[in-house]
Structure formats: C-alpha cells, structure tokens
Design a protein around this motif. Structure first.
Motif, PDB file in Angstrom:
ATOM      1  N   SER A 159       0.867  -1.175   0.000  1.00  0.00           N
ATOM      2  CA  SER A 159       0.000   0.000   0.000  1.00  0.00           C
ATOM      3  C   SER A 159       0.905   1.226   0.000  1.00  0.00           C
ATOM      4  O   SER A 159       1.828   1.318   0.816  1.00  0.00           O
ATOM      5  N   ALA A 160       0.663   2.156  -0.915  1.00  0.00           N
ATOM      6  CA  ALA A 160       1.621   3.245  -1.083  1.00  0.00           C
ATOM      7  C   ALA A 160       0.930   4.552  -1.450  1.00  0.00           C
ATOM      8  O   ALA A 160      -0.151   4.557  -2.039  1.00  0.00           O
ATOM      9  N   PHE A 161       1.592   5.642  -1.078  1.00  0.00           N
ATOM     10  CA  PHE A 161       1.146   6.968  -1.517  1.00  0.00           C
ATOM     11  C   PHE A 161       2.392   7.781  -1.832  1.00  0.00           C
ATOM     12  O   PHE A 161       3.244   7.987  -0.959  1.00  0.00           O
ATOM     13  N   CYS A 162       2.518   8.192  -3.082  1.00  0.00           N
ATOM     14  CA  CYS A 162       3.784   8.759  -3.543  1.00  0.00           C
ATOM     15  C   CYS A 162       3.600  10.066  -4.312  1.00  0.00           C
ATOM     16  O   CYS A 162       2.709  10.175  -5.155  1.00  0.00           O
ATOM     17  N   HIS A 163       4.492  10.986  -4.024  1.00  0.00           N
ATOM     18  CA  HIS A 163       4.557  12.262  -4.736  1.00  0.00           C
ATOM     19  C   HIS A 163       5.920  12.389  -5.422  1.00  0.00           C
ATOM     20  O   HIS A 163       6.874  11.720  -5.030  1.00  0.00           O
ATOM     21  N   ALA A 164       6.010  13.307  -6.373  1.00  0.00           N
ATOM     22  CA  ALA A 164       7.279  13.489  -7.079  1.00  0.00           C
ATOM     23  C   ALA A 164       7.768  14.933  -7.064  1.00  0.00           C
ATOM     24  O   ALA A 164       8.927  15.187  -7.362  1.00  0.00           O
ATOM     25  N   SER A 165       6.917  15.878  -6.703  1.00  0.00           N
ATOM     26  CA  SER A 165       7.279  17.289  -6.939  1.00  0.00           C
ATOM     27  C   SER A 165       8.500  17.721  -6.136  1.00  0.00           C
ATOM     28  O   SER A 165       9.208  18.649  -6.530  1.00  0.00           O
ATOM     29  N   ASP A 166       8.810  17.036  -5.035  1.00  0.00           N
ATOM     30  CA  ASP A 166       9.989  17.419  -4.244  1.00  0.00           C
ATOM     31  C   ASP A 166      11.300  17.008  -4.901  1.00  0.00           C
ATOM     32  O   ASP A 166      12.374  17.365  -4.411  1.00  0.00           O
ATOM     33  N   LEU A 167      11.229  16.265  -6.011  1.00  0.00           N
ATOM     34  CA  LEU A 167      12.460  15.967  -6.745  1.00  0.00           C
ATOM     35  C   LEU A 167      13.108  17.263  -7.231  1.00  0.00           C
ATOM     36  O   LEU A 167      14.320  17.327  -7.411  1.00  0.00           O
ATOM     37  N   ASN A 235      11.099  10.387   2.554  1.00  0.00           N
ATOM     38  CA  ASN A 235      10.600   9.097   2.056  1.00  0.00           C
ATOM     39  C   ASN A 235      10.614   8.076   3.191  1.00  0.00           C
ATOM     40  O   ASN A 235      11.549   8.064   3.998  1.00  0.00           O
ATOM     41  N   ALA A 236       9.590   7.227   3.215  1.00  0.00           N
ATOM     42  CA  ALA A 236       9.542   6.186   4.249  1.00  0.00           C
ATOM     43  C   ALA A 236       9.064   4.878   3.634  1.00  0.00           C
ATOM     44  O   ALA A 236       8.050   4.858   2.914  1.00  0.00           O
ATOM     45  N   MET A 237       9.802   3.825   3.886  1.00  0.00           N
ATOM     46  CA  MET A 237       9.356   2.473   3.504  1.00  0.00           C
ATOM     47  C   MET A 237       9.248   1.680   4.793  1.00  0.00           C
ATOM     48  O   MET A 237      10.248   1.495   5.504  1.00  0.00           O
ATOM     49  N   LEU A 238       8.046   1.213   5.087  1.00  0.00           N
ATOM     50  CA  LEU A 238       7.819   0.463   6.319  1.00  0.00           C
ATOM     51  C   LEU A 238       7.561  -0.995   5.952  1.00  0.00           C
ATOM     52  O   LEU A 238       6.540  -1.317   5.329  1.00  0.00           O
ATOM     53  N   HIS A 239       8.490  -1.834   6.307  1.00  0.00           N
ATOM     54  CA  HIS A 239       8.355  -3.270   6.036  1.00  0.00           C
ATOM     55  C   HIS A 239       7.730  -3.888   7.286  1.00  0.00           C
ATOM     56  O   HIS A 239       8.348  -3.862   8.355  1.00  0.00           O
ATOM     57  N   THR A 240       6.509  -4.381   7.143  1.00  0.00           N
ATOM     58  CA  THR A 240       5.801  -4.874   8.319  1.00  0.00           C
ATOM     59  C   THR A 240       5.318  -6.304   8.079  1.00  0.00           C
ATOM     60  O   THR A 240       5.374  -6.805   6.944  1.00  0.00           O
ATOM     61  N   ARG A 252       4.063  -4.156   2.876  1.00  0.00           N
ATOM     62  CA  ARG A 252       4.971  -3.016   2.691  1.00  0.00           C
ATOM     63  C   ARG A 252       4.150  -1.746   2.526  1.00  0.00           C
ATOM     64  O   ARG A 252       3.256  -1.677   1.686  1.00  0.00           O
ATOM     65  N   LEU A 253       4.462  -0.766   3.360  1.00  0.00           N
ATOM     66  CA  LEU A 253       3.785   0.532   3.309  1.00  0.00           C
ATOM     67  C   LEU A 253       4.795   1.572   2.850  1.00  0.00           C
ATOM     68  O   LEU A 253       5.880   1.664   3.425  1.00  0.00           O
ATOM     69  N   GLU A 254       4.434   2.308   1.815  1.00  0.00           N
ATOM     70  CA  GLU A 254       5.382   3.292   1.282  1.00  0.00           C
ATOM     71  C   GLU A 254       4.740   4.668   1.287  1.00  0.00           C
ATOM     72  O   GLU A 254       3.574   4.807   0.895  1.00  0.00           O
ATOM     73  N   MET A 255       5.496   5.659   1.707  1.00  0.00           N
ATOM     74  CA  MET A 255       5.029   7.040   1.620  1.00  0.00           C
ATOM     75  C   MET A 255       6.225   7.883   1.226  1.00  0.00           C
ATOM     76  O   MET A 255       7.244   7.878   1.899  1.00  0.00           O
ATOM     77  N   LYS A 256       6.106   8.548   0.079  1.00  0.00           N
ATOM     78  CA  LYS A 256       7.290   9.203  -0.481  1.00  0.00           C
ATOM     79  C   LYS A 256       6.939  10.562  -1.075  1.00  0.00           C
ATOM     80  O   LYS A 256       5.932  10.686  -1.778  1.00  0.00           O
ATOM     81  N   ARG A 257       7.848  11.517  -0.814  1.00  0.00           N
ATOM     82  CA  ARG A 257       7.731  12.816  -1.477  1.00  0.00           C
ATOM     83  C   ARG A 257       8.617  12.877  -2.711  1.00  0.00           C
ATOM     84  O   ARG A 257       8.468  13.772  -3.528  1.00  0.00           O
ATOM     85  N   LEU A 258       9.593  11.972  -2.769  1.00  0.00           N
ATOM     86  CA  LEU A 258      10.490  11.950  -3.933  1.00  0.00           C
ATOM     87  C   LEU A 258      10.407  10.576  -4.580  1.00  0.00           C
ATOM     88  O   LEU A 258      11.270   9.713  -4.367  1.00  0.00           O
ATOM     89  N   ALA A 259       9.350  10.352  -5.333  1.00  0.00           N
ATOM     90  CA  ALA A 259       9.146   9.095  -6.046  1.00  0.00           C
ATOM     91  C   ALA A 259       9.080   9.451  -7.527  1.00  0.00           C
ATOM     92  O   ALA A 259       8.072  10.016  -7.983  1.00  0.00           O
TER      93      ALA A 259
END
Ligand SMILES: NC(=O)c1ccc[n+]([C@@H]2O[C@H](COP(=O)([O-])OP(=O)(O)OC[C@H]3O[C@@H](n4cnc5c(N)ncnc54)[C@H](O)[C@@H]3O)[C@@H](O)[C@H]2O)c1
Length: 377
Positions: A159-167, A235-240, A252-259
């Motif tokens: 499950s993930a939520f990702c942004h790219a604008s902070d690149l 960025n955070a990747m949580l392996h649970t 795997r839970l992913e939350m990223k500002r730089l994806a």
C-alpha cells in the motif's frame, strides 16, 4: 433530504477550499439522507477569507477559531491547518462540543493522538479523520475482492502513496518540510494515513516494523531569495508483518515525497494464492484482478463512476480527486447520522492512534536499524 449538517472550516488553504467544493456540489448525491451546508470559515489570511466570500452559504468569516467554535450555527468542524496546531484545535473543537473531521495526522505525534482520542471518547462527539482515496471505485473493488475470500491465502500486501514534486530542488520550502510544523514523523504524518487506512480497516495491523527513512534535500529556496532548512523525513518504507488467519504475511507501506514520476499516486495491491487485486490512481479507470484457474491471468477491468454513495454522474464517466473527497464527506455525514450501513467509513480515532503507534515504532526502528514490535492491545 432531511437533516442539515452545518459545517465550519478552520484552515481555508488547499484542503479547506477542497472541502468547500465538496459542499458546493452536495446536491449531486442521490437520495442522500443529510444536507450539508458550509456556514463558517476561519483562516488567518484575509485573501483566503475573501475567497470564501463567493460561497453564498457562508455567514461567519473570522481569524479567531474560538469565534467559529462559539457559533451555535456550526454542528461539524473540519480542521485543515499545519500539524503543530492539530492537537490544540481538535481539543478546542471537542471542548465546544462540536463534531470533528480532523485532517491527518491525528495530532503531531503519538501522545497528542492519544490525548485527542481520549478527549473524543469523553466528549461523546462524532470524530473521524480524513483519508479519501479508499472511496475511489477502484479502491472499493480491491476491498470487495479481499473480503470475498476469493484471493485464497494472502501472500503479500503493498500500500503506497507517492509524490514526485519534491524531486525539484528549486521547489520552495513550506511548513510541511519543517519538523517544528510537520512533526518528527515527517512524511509519515503527511502521507501515511493514506497508506494505512485500507489495511487497518481490513484488519491488517502490523505486528512489527523495519523502517527505512530518508531525508534528501536539507535546504530549499525560502521564496524570499534565500534558503530555508528542510529537516523532515521525505521518504519512508515500512516493512511490516501482519497476521491473517493465523499466518504472518509481509505488508509493505510506502510514503514518499520523492518518487520519480509519481504525481499523487495512491495504490494498493493484494496478492493471494488464488487471486490478486491491484488499483492505482495512476490508471484511475483501471482495476487489475488476477485469477489462477487452468491458466493464470491478470484481467484489466475498465471502471466507471460507480461510487458507494450514488450521484447524478453517469456510471460510464471517470472518477477523480474531488469525487472521492465528496464520497469521504458523504461517508462522514452518513455515519454521523447512523446511516453508513455496510459501507466503508472514515478513519476512526482508534485507527488514527494505531497509525501513530506504527509511525513512532518506525522512527525507533530507523534510529536503531532494527525491527520494532508493536503491541496492538
Ligand atoms: N486529505 C488530503 O488529501 C490532504 C492533502 C493535503 C493536505 N492535507 C492535510 O490538510 C491539512 C492542511 O494542509 P493544506 O495543504 O491545506 O495546508 P495549507 O498551508 O494550504 O493550509 C493551511 C491553512 O491553515 C491556515 N492557518 C494556519 N494557522 C491558523 C490558525 N491559527 N487559525 C486558522 N487558520 C490557520 C493557514 O493560513 C492556511 O491557509 C494538513 O493536516 C495536511 O496534512 C490533507
């Protein structure tokens, strides 16, 4: 239509105005039991209060949130302000005995979230936290597929939520990039609720976590010709692991500002021995269903505008962000009126506290480079 839910907004920025848009087209909901009306707005910025003057139902414009809370015309308050203000504002809303749709995160950290949850319980007010993507038709179909049991034994969940604008290193700083406003949990507070809402509601509560957190750009333009510090996790990747029918399953839970390449991409994928389901806002009309029969196949299904709360929009049309935001508010209003029935609901205070337990454990995990157990009791 009978009962009217009169709403006040505290924080008329990006999300406050999005909420105004949902109330402005509430009439598109078909046979809905509750009317909604935006009646009061609070923001510190004059230009935003001015923006709300074009909403004809708003009668109170103020820079003092206590004035909004004193209004007997407000039943429900939506709070969409920087994270460092969440706890104080949420407690003030509850002290005023108003119902609350809180923006995520539910307080700036675990302690704040527990205090708000406890105050909500004592107040008797109806309190939920915001997370709109599960109300998209594709997300609902993944939830249905899981609940149907036809996926077999679950193999893994993502499950993930990702942004790219902070690149872009030239993107100016804002309060979301600074710990004193956004919180120690950084991107997890910002994007994490979006990744955990569906898993938690399906009963998938992490037993333990190994977290990988990253900070990328330490400074950004301050918008005034200088540079400002950015000190939040980006960025955070949580392996649970979660327990499903007595078996431990990786989640795997992913939350990223730089994806790279991801503009507000929310996705969920659940794979099992007999079937799988996958939905991403990157392909907002597409639901992928896997089936293992004589042959193995991924079926691509074209979705339309099939929402939990029917609207006048034709079922062949597409669904977008304003639609799922309206559906989330409809779920809030329906549940508050005791009419959610079997439909998917907004994040509860207990789920919000659980998200903070996970994020606090993730900070501990990353600091010690080790797996941290969660007690879900
Ligand atoms: N659900 C979502 O998809 C989503 C998306 C973006 C942001 N958010 C959340 O919404 C909240 C607000 O984020 P945003 O992007 O709208 O931020 P924003 O900066 O655009 O808006 C925040 C507003 O709060 C106002 N404000 C600050 N202090 C105030 C005070 N004391 N009284 C009244 N108003 C005050 C500011 O003037 C500003 O207009 C955050 O919790 C954020 O995490 C949710």
């Amino acid at each position: 239509m009978n009962e009217t839910m009169r709403v006040g907004i505290i924080g008329g920025g990006l999300m406050g105005r999005e909420a105004a848009s949902a109330f402005g087209r509430w009439f598109v909901l078909e046979n809905f039991p509750v009317q909604a009306q935006l009646v009061a707005v609070c923001d510190l910025q004059e230009k935003l209060l001015d923006w709300f003057r074009k909403v004809p139902t708003v009668r109170l414009f103020t820079k003092d949130h206590q004035e909004l809370l004193r209004s007997s015309e407000v039943d429900v308050v939506y709070v969409a302000v920087p994270h460092n203000l969440h706890e104080r504002m949420y407690l003030d809303v509850l002290d005023a005995r108003k119902d609350l749709l809180a923006e995520k995160p539910f307080g700036i950290d675990l302690k704040a979230a527990c205090r708000v949850r406890d105050a909500a319980g004592k107040s008797g007010c109806f309190v939920r936290c915001s997370s709109e993507f599960p109300f998209l038709p594709g997300a609902q179909r993944v939830i249905q597929a899981v609940r149907s049991g036809r996926l077999g034994r679950t193999l893994e969940i993502r499950s993930a939520f990702c942004h790219a604008s902070d690149l872009d290193p030239d993107k100016p700083v804002n309060w979301k990039r600074q710990t004193k406003f956004c919180g120690e949990i950084g991107v997890m507070g910002d994007l994490g609720m979006h990744a955990v809402h569906v898993p938690f509601r399906l009963g998938w509560k992490p037993l333990r976590v190994y977290a990988q957190l990253q900070k990328v750009y330490p400074e950004r333009p301050d918008g005034k010709g200088g540079l400002a510090m950015c000190d939040t996790w980006d960025n955070a990747m949580l392996h649970t692991e979660v327990a499903i029918n007595g078996e431990e399953v990786p989640m795997r839970l992913e939350m990223k500002r730089l994806a790279p390449g991801e503009t507000n991409t929310w996705l969920i994928e659940v794979l099992g021995t007999n079937g799988g389901a996958r939905f991403s806002t990157k392909e907002p009309k597409t639901l992928w269903l896997f089936e293992r029969s004589k042959e193995q196949s991924w079926q691509r299904i074209d979705l339309g505008h099939q929402t939990a709360f029917p609207t006048i929009t034709g079922p062949i049309f597409e669904t977008g962000f304003p639609d799922c935001f309206l559906q989330m508010w409809a779920a809030f209003a329906a549940e508050r009126a005791g009419q959610l029935d079997n439909r998917f609901g907004c994040v509860t205070p207990d789920e919000a506290v659980l998200s903070h337990l996970l994020f606090a454990a993730a900070l501990e995990s990353h600091a010690g480079k080790r797996v941290v157990s969660l007690s879900n009791s």
